[in-house]
Design a protein around this motif. Structure first.
Motif, PDB file in Angstrom:
ATOM      1  N   GLU A  74       0.805  -1.220   0.000  1.00 33.42           N
ATOM      2  CA  GLU A  74       0.000   0.000   0.000  1.00 33.42           C
ATOM      3  C   GLU A  74       0.841   1.274   0.000  1.00 33.42           C
ATOM      4  OE1 GLU A  74      -2.391  -0.473   3.469  1.00 33.42           O
ATOM      5  OE2 GLU A  74      -3.478  -2.176   2.650  1.00 33.42           O
ATOM      6  N   ILE A  75       2.163   1.159  -0.074  1.00 32.01           N
ATOM      7  CA  ILE A  75       3.020   2.346  -0.071  1.00 32.01           C
ATOM      8  C   ILE A  75       3.017   2.933  -1.483  1.00 32.01           C
ATOM      9  CG2 ILE A  75       5.346   3.250   0.296  1.00 32.01           C
ATOM     10  CD1 ILE A  75       5.786   0.961   2.314  1.00 32.01           C
ATOM     11  N   PRO A  76       2.422   4.099  -1.680  1.00 32.53           N
ATOM     12  CA  PRO A  76       2.246   4.627  -3.037  1.00 32.53           C
ATOM     13  C   PRO A  76       3.544   5.041  -3.738  1.00 32.53           C
ATOM     14  CG  PRO A  76       1.520   6.238  -1.425  1.00 32.53           C
ATOM     15  CD  PRO A  76       1.845   4.978  -0.673  1.00 32.53           C
ATOM     16  N   THR A  77       4.589   5.296  -2.974  1.00 30.84           N
ATOM     17  CA  THR A  77       5.864   5.741  -3.556  1.00 30.84           C
ATOM     18  C   THR A  77       6.819   4.593  -3.851  1.00 30.84           C
ATOM     19  OG1 THR A  77       6.724   6.080  -1.328  1.00 30.84           O
ATOM     20  CG2 THR A  77       5.767   8.011  -2.443  1.00 30.84           C
ATOM     21  N   LEU A  78       6.456   3.370  -3.485  1.00 34.32           N
ATOM     22  CA  LEU A  78       7.366   2.228  -3.635  1.00 34.32           C
ATOM     23  C   LEU A  78       7.642   1.951  -5.107  1.00 34.32           C
ATOM     24  CD1 LEU A  78       8.883   0.210  -1.835  1.00 34.32           C
ATOM     25  CD2 LEU A  78       6.969  -1.369  -2.156  1.00 34.32           C
ATOM     26  N   GLN A  79       8.928   1.959  -5.464  1.00 35.07           N
ATOM     27  CA  GLN A  79       9.347   1.732  -6.844  1.00 35.07           C
ATOM     28  C   GLN A  79       9.935   0.347  -7.054  1.00 35.07           C
ATOM     29  OE1 GLN A  79      12.011   4.903  -7.960  1.00 35.07           O
ATOM     30  NE2 GLN A  79      10.580   6.469  -7.314  1.00 35.07           N
ATOM     31  N   SER A  80      10.569  -0.209  -5.999  1.00 35.06           N
ATOM     32  CA  SER A  80      11.191  -1.519  -6.188  1.00 35.06           C
ATOM     33  C   SER A  80      11.419  -2.237  -4.869  1.00 35.06           C
ATOM     34  CB  SER A  80      12.529  -1.382  -6.913  1.00 35.06           C
ATOM     35  OG  SER A  80      13.488  -0.739  -6.092  1.00 35.06           O
ATOM     36  N   ILE A  81      11.421  -3.551  -4.993  1.00 37.11           N
ATOM     37  CA  ILE A  81      11.877  -4.443  -3.927  1.00 37.11           C
ATOM     38  C   ILE A  81      12.923  -5.335  -4.558  1.00 37.11           C
ATOM     39  CG2 ILE A  81      11.298  -6.371  -2.417  1.00 37.11           C
ATOM     40  CD1 ILE A  81       8.521  -5.190  -2.085  1.00 37.11           C
ATOM     41  N   GLU A  82      14.045  -5.464  -3.879  1.00 32.09           N
ATOM     42  CA  GLU A  82      15.099  -6.361  -4.343  1.00 32.09           C
ATOM     43  C   GLU A  82      15.384  -7.379  -3.247  1.00 32.09           C
ATOM     44  OE1 GLU A  82      19.786  -6.411  -5.719  1.00 32.09           O
ATOM     45  OE2 GLU A  82      18.741  -4.495  -5.568  1.00 32.09           O
ATOM     46  N   LEU A  83      15.261  -8.647  -3.600  1.00 34.29           N
ATOM     47  CA  LEU A  83      15.582  -9.730  -2.680  1.00 34.29           C
ATOM     48  C   LEU A  83      16.873 -10.380  -3.138  1.00 34.29           C
ATOM     49  CD1 LEU A  83      12.164 -11.537  -2.185  1.00 34.29           C
ATOM     50  CD2 LEU A  83      13.297  -9.962  -0.626  1.00 34.29           C
ATOM     51  N   ARG A  84      17.804 -10.493  -2.228  1.00 33.58           N
ATOM     52  CA  ARG A  84      19.068 -11.188  -2.495  1.00 33.58           C
ATOM     53  C   ARG A  84      19.094 -12.392  -1.569  1.00 33.58           C
ATOM     54  NH1 ARG A  84      22.554  -5.693  -1.713  1.00 33.58           N
ATOM     55  NH2 ARG A  84      21.717  -4.568  -3.515  1.00 33.58           N
ATOM     56  N   GLY A  85      18.796 -13.551  -2.123  1.00 31.28           N
ATOM     57  CA  GLY A  85      18.718 -14.752  -1.304  1.00 31.28           C
ATOM     58  C   GLY A  85      17.346 -14.864  -0.664  1.00 31.28           C
ATOM     59  N   GLY A  86      17.260 -15.754   0.305  1.00 31.10           N
ATOM     60  CA  GLY A  86      15.987 -15.944   1.008  1.00 31.10           C
ATOM     61  C   GLY A  86      15.228 -17.150   0.490  1.00 31.10           C
ATOM     62  N   GLY A  87      14.282 -17.580   1.270  1.00 28.88           N
ATOM     63  CA  GLY A  87      13.498 -18.760   0.931  1.00 28.88           C
ATOM     64  C   GLY A  87      12.249 -18.439   0.136  1.00 28.88           C
ATOM     65  N   ASP A  88      11.499 -19.484  -0.145  1.00 27.43           N
ATOM     66  CA  ASP A  88      10.291 -19.359  -0.957  1.00 27.43           C
ATOM     67  C   ASP A  88       9.238 -18.459  -0.319  1.00 27.43           C
ATOM     68  OD1 ASP A  88      11.416 -21.020  -2.842  1.00 27.43           O
ATOM     69  OD2 ASP A  88      10.421 -22.824  -2.089  1.00 27.43           O
ATOM     70  N   SER A  89       9.132 -18.476   0.996  1.00 25.61           N
ATOM     71  CA  SER A  89       8.069 -17.704   1.647  1.00 25.61           C
ATOM     72  C   SER A  89       8.289 -16.199   1.528  1.00 25.61           C
ATOM     73  CB  SER A  89       7.917 -18.116   3.111  1.00 25.61           C
ATOM     74  OG  SER A  89       9.120 -17.912   3.802  1.00 25.61           O
ATOM     75  N   ILE A  90       9.533 -15.744   1.614  1.00 29.06           N
ATOM     76  CA  ILE A  90       9.779 -14.307   1.478  1.00 29.06           C
ATOM     77  C   ILE A  90       9.598 -13.878   0.020  1.00 29.06           C
ATOM     78  CG2 ILE A  90      12.295 -14.328   1.184  1.00 29.06           C
ATOM     79  CD1 ILE A  90      12.270 -11.854   3.139  1.00 29.06           C
ATOM     80  N   VAL A  91       9.952 -14.760  -0.909  1.00 27.60           N
ATOM     81  CA  VAL A  91       9.728 -14.472  -2.331  1.00 27.60           C
ATOM     82  C   VAL A  91       8.231 -14.367  -2.603  1.00 27.60           C
ATOM     83  CG1 VAL A  91       9.944 -15.406  -4.666  1.00 27.60           C
ATOM     84  CG2 VAL A  91      11.911 -15.490  -3.110  1.00 27.60           C
TER      85      VAL A  91
END
Length: 116
Positions: A74-91
């Motif tokens: 719901e953050i209207p200014t959000l342009q990107s999320i970058e995940l480096r690693g992590g499991g299936d649930s965070i993806v």
């Protein structure tokens, strides 16, 4: 810290493994990096990060963080999320946020997933 625009937590240990920022604490934050956060529970939404543009989460080894708070969708200014690693649930949580951003008309939003 209401004027802070960039915040980088590197190999951070949240002593209680829970983080809920105070409202008004990060009013101008645009860039948030969490590198190996030792978080189990993270509660946040657009009231906590009203101007956030970029979220980067870097996870190595067996990190306990397994999801991004759904309120990031719901953050209207959000342009990107970058995940480096992590499991299936965070993806999966990042993909749900991407869907929410796109459904709100934020066609410029980008999701980057880099599995190690």
């Amino acid at each position: 810290m209401p004027n802070l625009e960039v915040l980088k937590f590197s190999e951070c240990d949240f002593f209680c493994q829970e983080w809920e920022p105070n409202e008004g604490e990060f009013l101008k934050l645009k860039y948030l990096l969490l590198s190996d956060p030792e978080l189990k529970h993270w509660r946040a939404d657009r009231n906590h990060f009203p101007r956030l543009e970029h979220l980067v989460i870097s996870i190595h080894d067996n990190n306990v963080l397994n999801k991004i708070p759904s309120g990031f969708g719901e953050i209207p200014t959000l342009q990107s999320i970058e995940l480096r690693g992590g499991g299936d649930s965070i993806v999966e949580s990042a993909k749900k946020i991407e869907e929410e951003q796109l459904s709100l008309g934020n066609d410029a939003f980008k999701l980057y997933i880099n599995k190690f």
